[in-house]
Each structure stands twice: as C-alpha cells, then as structure tokens.
Design an enzyme around this catalytic site. Structure first.
Site, PDB file in Angstrom:
ATOM      1  CG  ASN A  97      -0.217  -0.250   2.505  1.00 21.55           C
ATOM      2  OD1 ASN A  97       0.421  -1.291   2.671  1.00 21.55           O
ATOM      3  ND2 ASN A  97      -0.280   0.675   3.428  1.00 21.55           N
ATOM      4  CD  GLN A 156      -3.713  -0.580  -1.551  1.00 28.69           C
ATOM      5  OE1 GLN A 156      -3.959  -0.050  -2.635  1.00 28.69           O
ATOM      6  NE2 GLN A 156      -4.056  -0.017  -0.404  1.00 28.69           N
ATOM      7  CB  SER A 186     -10.612  -3.140   2.526  1.00 29.16           C
ATOM      8  OG  SER A 186     -11.191  -1.990   3.070  1.00 29.16           O
ATOM      9  N   GLY A 187     -13.889  -3.181   1.434  1.00 31.13           N
ATOM     10  CA  GLY A 187     -14.855  -2.554   0.530  1.00 31.13           C
ATOM     11  C   GLY A 187     -14.558  -1.097   0.262  1.00 31.13           C
ATOM     12  CG  HIS A 188     -13.188   1.225   3.555  1.00 32.89           C
ATOM     13  ND1 HIS A 188     -13.543   0.067   4.203  1.00 32.89           N
ATOM     14  CD2 HIS A 188     -12.025   1.601   4.095  1.00 32.89           C
ATOM     15  CE1 HIS A 188     -12.623  -0.225   5.101  1.00 32.89           C
ATOM     16  NE2 HIS A 188     -11.690   0.685   5.048  1.00 32.89           N
ATOM     17  CB  THR A 207     -26.273  -8.507  13.672  1.00 32.75           C
ATOM     18  OG1 THR A 207     -26.913  -8.961  14.864  1.00 32.75           O
ATOM     19  CG2 THR A 207     -27.270  -8.461  12.533  1.00 32.75           C
ATOM     20  CB  CYS A 260       4.011   9.162  14.957  1.00 33.90           C
ATOM     21  SG  CYS A 260       4.528  10.832  15.289  1.00 33.90           S
TER      22      CYS A 260
END
Ligand code: PLP
Length: 334
Positions: free
Chosen positions: A108, A136, A156-158, A193, A274
């Site tokens: 990434n 990625q 990852s969807g987003h 859920t 950081c």
C-alpha cells in the site's frame, strides 16, 4: 436473503464458493481473523509464523504481538523493491516449518507486487497456509483463488469505492476460530449481526473493480515528469500496481514537501504518521534497505477512477517545480 445474495455475488467475483466468504468490519479485522483464527485453532502452542516486513499494520502488528507473546516468528528478506526473496522463503519454510505465511499481494505504500503465485506454490510444497492481504489488488486475489494458490485473503470494501466493510476468503477445509465471539453468524466464524448494507456494497464494489481494466495512464504521466528531476528516485521496481507511485527526492524530508504540495492543492502522503502528526520514517522503505533518513523522505501519489490525465499532467509539473525549488534551497535536512 439480501446478505446471502451479497455473499453469492462476492463469491462469484472471486471465483470462490459461498461458504468461503466471511463478512467482516474491514480488512484489519479480516487480516486479524486470518492469522489469529488459524493460529488459535486446535493446539496452537508450537505453531510459528512467517511474514514479510513490508506488510500493512493490520498484519504486521498482529504478527509482532504474537512475537512479543513468545511465539516463533520469522521475517522474510525483501529486495530493494520490496519483493520477497523466494530463496529466503524456501529456506525459512525448511528451517522454521511455519504453519502460516503472510505476504500481501501489493504494497500500500510503494505499490510493489509480490510473486504471489510462487509464494503460494512454495507454501503448498511445505504444507503451510498462505494468507494474502489482497486490499490493494483484488484482481490477483481472484486469480489466486481460482488457481487454488492461496488459503486466506483479506479484502476491504472502502478501498474499492464501496462503504466501509470487508471480507475474509477462507478456502474450503481451512478451519478458523472466531476472534469476535458471540452468536453463530458467518458460519460460526464471526459473532455478531452481519452488516447487510455493507456486504451488499462490497459485492457491488468488487464486481465493479474486477470488471475494470487496469489503466496506468495517470501514473505514467506523473512518472515521466518526475523522472526528469535529477535527484528523484522512484521506488518499487518494475512490478507495481497502476494506482500507486512512490518517490524519494534527494535529501528532501517528506513533511515540508507534503505541506508545500497541499498548499498548491495537491494531495500526497508519506508512509505513516505518528500520533503527533509528524512524519515517521517508513518502516516499509527501511526494510527495503534504505536508511532511516531516506525512509523519512517517502512521498506517495495515488490515483483512482476519477483521476483526470490533464489534471495529473498539471499536478506533476507543479510537483516538479516545488521539488526543484526546495532542493535548490535545501529546505530539507532529513
Ligand atoms: N491492508 C492494506 C494493504 C491496506 O491498504 C489497508 C488500508 O489502508 C488495510 C489492510 C486496512 O483496511 P481496513 O481499513 O479495511 O481495515
């Protein structure tokens, strides 16, 4: 009903079976579930891990915590482009006999693609599970799944333009212990859920991103301009994804450059930030053999479906102008 339909769509996109899809809150949870869920299944005391040092924190910190708790962990050697050394992998598979190997598909920070097919083949040869963070690079993930080359993949969807959400692909026959314990949702592999809307959105985002052809036009335009800066070094070698381009500019530190770019409306990023919001040297770049000071200069540009080549051309010229000015004024001192 809607949830199961979303699962079917994700499975079809990934060449997987419906029962191989576990919906999660995101890839961080999926990476944790892949590593800890397999590690803590059955008698785990003597199981060891093998991992690349360039992993996203979702994997790296999970593995490092296991190491701190006393588990045997081996870290793979990577070359100056961040690619895993396959000879080193073979040697460590032989000497430490890990139960799980975790190597991401594409980095990434740098965009480096790993030799995933070969890694999968070696893992099979030595009877280790292969977990790949595929955030990625979902296309390679789908290909590896279709060829049976990988056991666990986090997505990852987003990161694909969908709502926040993720999934873990778990190859049929691979047993995992739930890390979120509660009800028997997700076939007993993740309590709580399941989030229907997020699953539906992930299914759509996956279908969309897997149907797109990778387009490197924007990246190539930027790189052509930046390569003409005398002290510029593009990172990641020849095997990279199309949507990431990472650079070091002489001795320039990332932070003042990012501020200057931001003031001209250009968004770029460094490796990691950081808590005090100052730029930390990139762990990924350090593990590729660069010094701490060099790793503090990492600047990453990324591209998406809405990147416009004209805008990229103009942004690239602005980046060049700013970098040259800063280098000549020595606004740097990394
Ligand atoms: N893995 C990689 C390679 C990523 O780039 C990211 C997010 O940036 C993650 C994992 C974490 O994903 P999520 O935000 O879905 O937890």
């Amino acid at each position: 009903m809607v949830l199961e339909h979303a699962r079917e769509r994700c499975a079809t996109s990934l060449n997987a079976l419906v029962e191989e899809i576990v919906f999660c809150s995101g890839a961080t949870e999926a990476d944790n579930l892949a590593i800890l869920g397999t590690l803590y299944h059955g008698d785990n005391k003597h199981q060891s891990l093998l991992c690349s040092p360039t992993e996203h924190a979702a994997v790296f910190e999970t593995v490092r915590r296991q190491e701190q708790l006393g588990r045997q962990v081996s870290w793979l050697r990577v070359d100056s482009a961040g690619r895993v050394d396959l000879e080193d992998l073979r040697q460590k598979l032989t000497s430490s006999r890990p139960s799980i190997v975790s190597v991401m598909l594409a980095n990434n920070e740098i965009g480096t693609l790993q030799p995933a097919q070969e890694i999968g083949a070696l893992c099979r040869e030595f009877g280790a599970l292969y977990h790949a963070d595929g955030v990625q690079d979902p296309k390679t993930a789908a290909h590896l799944i279709s060829t049976g080359s990988v056991d666990l993949v986090a997505l990852s969807g987003h990161k694909l333009g969908g709502l926040h959400g993720g999934l873990l692909y778990v190859k049929q026959g691979v047993a995992i212990n739930p890390q979120i314990v509660g009800g028997s949702q997700e076939d007993g592999r993740r309590g709580g859920t399941s989030e229907v809307i997020r699953a539906e959105s992930l299914a759509m985002a996956l279908e969309h991103s897997l149907s797109e052809t990778a387009d490197s036009a924007s990246r190539d335009i930027l790189e052509q301009v930046l390569l003409s800066i005398p002290q510029a070094e593009r990172l990641g070698g020849d095997h990279r994804v199309c949507h990431i381009s990472s650079w070091l500019f002489g001795n320039l530190a990332a932070e003042p450059l990012l501020v200057a770019l931001d003031m001209r409306g250009i968004c770029a990023s460094s490796g990691s930030a950081c808590s005090s919001h100052s730029v930390e040297p990139s762990r990924v770049v350090q593990s590729m053999g660069y010094s701490d000071s060099q790793a503090g200069g990492l600047v990453r540009f990324s591209f998406g479906w809405d990147s416009d080549t004209k805008e990229v051309q103009s942004a690239a010229e602005t980046v060049k102008e700013i970098v040259i000015k800063m280098l000549s004024k020595e606004v740097k001192q990394r």
